[in-house]
Scaffold this active site. Sequence first.
Site, PDB file in Angstrom:
ATOM      1  N   LYS A 278       0.828  -1.205   0.000  1.00  0.00           N
ATOM      2  CA  LYS A 278       0.000   0.000   0.000  1.00  0.00           C
ATOM      3  C   LYS A 278       0.871   1.269   0.000  1.00  0.00           C
ATOM      4  O   LYS A 278       2.041   1.254   0.390  1.00  0.00           O
ATOM      5  CB  LYS A 278      -0.931   0.000   1.222  1.00  0.00           C
ATOM      6  CG  LYS A 278      -1.975  -1.134   1.204  1.00  0.00           C
ATOM      7  CD  LYS A 278      -3.072  -0.887   0.201  1.00  0.00           C
ATOM      8  CE  LYS A 278      -4.047  -2.054   0.070  1.00  0.00           C
ATOM      9  NZ  LYS A 278      -4.884  -2.232   1.243  1.00  0.00           N
ATOM     10  N   ARG A 313      -3.100 -10.896   3.838  1.00  0.00           N
ATOM     11  CA  ARG A 313      -3.268 -10.847   2.385  1.00  0.00           C
ATOM     12  C   ARG A 313      -2.040 -10.169   1.786  1.00  0.00           C
ATOM     13  O   ARG A 313      -1.812  -8.974   2.010  1.00  0.00           O
ATOM     14  CB  ARG A 313      -4.555 -10.086   2.054  1.00  0.00           C
ATOM     15  CG  ARG A 313      -4.949 -10.109   0.593  1.00  0.00           C
ATOM     16  CD  ARG A 313      -6.301  -9.420   0.399  1.00  0.00           C
ATOM     17  NE  ARG A 313      -6.719  -9.460  -0.985  1.00  0.00           N
ATOM     18  CZ  ARG A 313      -6.398  -8.539  -1.898  1.00  0.00           C
ATOM     19  NH1 ARG A 313      -5.632  -7.508  -1.554  1.00  0.00           N
ATOM     20  NH2 ARG A 313      -6.809  -8.655  -3.153  1.00  0.00           N
TER      21      ARG A 313
END
Length: 336
Positions: A278, A313
């Site tokens: 991210k 994840r």
Amino acid sequence: MPYYRPIPRTDHARSATALPLAGGWCWFDTVEVLDRDAPARLIPAQDVPAKILTRLTAPRAPVVGLDVSRPTLMGILNVTPDSFSDGGEHNAPDAALARAEAMVDAGAGIVDIGGESTRPGAAVVPLDEEIARTAPVIAALRTGSDVPVSIDTRKAPVARAAHEAGANLVNDVAGFTFDPALAPFCAEVGLPVCVMHAQGTPDVMQKNPRYENVALDIYDWLDERITALESAGIPRDRIIADPGIGFGKTLEHNVTLLHNLALFHGLGCTVLLGASRKRFIGTIGGTEEARHRAPGSIAVTLAGVAQGVQIHRVHDVAETAEALRLWMAATVAAEN
């Protein structure tokens, strides 16, 4: 209303009052009490109300056959041309299948397949196109592997096609608020689900997101959504909760959530962390290109493991699996 955040520990020397955190590898004997209108304070774990203490300590049921008493890696497979870090790399069926098999070989306990990018600014993908991207890959993976498969979608028709192709779980980044038919479908066919928090849809979610208290606001939202899913016929032990790192959050929001991940064990569900590659990892770590953020992503994953988060994840499965094996060996007592 008070909220209870257990203070997770992994040291082999446990206090006499130590309690297991969600039946996993961490333990706790102290809890931080959080309140919107009062200063935070620490209390002994045994002083937590019985219902909350049961949720904090009870072992989580296996999810799609996965033993979540140990950390599990969910490998990310984006069969899209425009995902933020690997768009276009795996959208051809042969490339997607090869990538899925490689992640399983590297240590993924489950593969999450998505055919619609949910990066900031992404537009909605037509149903037929999303199904055409995902269902054939799921079916092909099913012919040669028994690894659980998750379909990453907001839409009931896509989930139905994925289920018919062999998917075992529905992972909805909209928290089952985008398509009102999705939760009833999952209940009908008995599919476990992952409910994720997002503030706004992908096209607008990063435009000035605001919270009164990011950790408590998201806890309340997930609690409400879990209750709604239960009312739709999905038992709590088939629900995974994801606070939604990066979905309608600033860098400061993301970091605050990471500090407070253990709070979400109070929901009584398996917890998922999806922080891999991210933007905030690149900003803090100084890595502009998303595909080069594996070291920072691994650091955040291990921070989540240290707070008892059960499912992670990730894009970089092999590297994360290696780091996780070493972290567990060096940190967690063998008898755990």
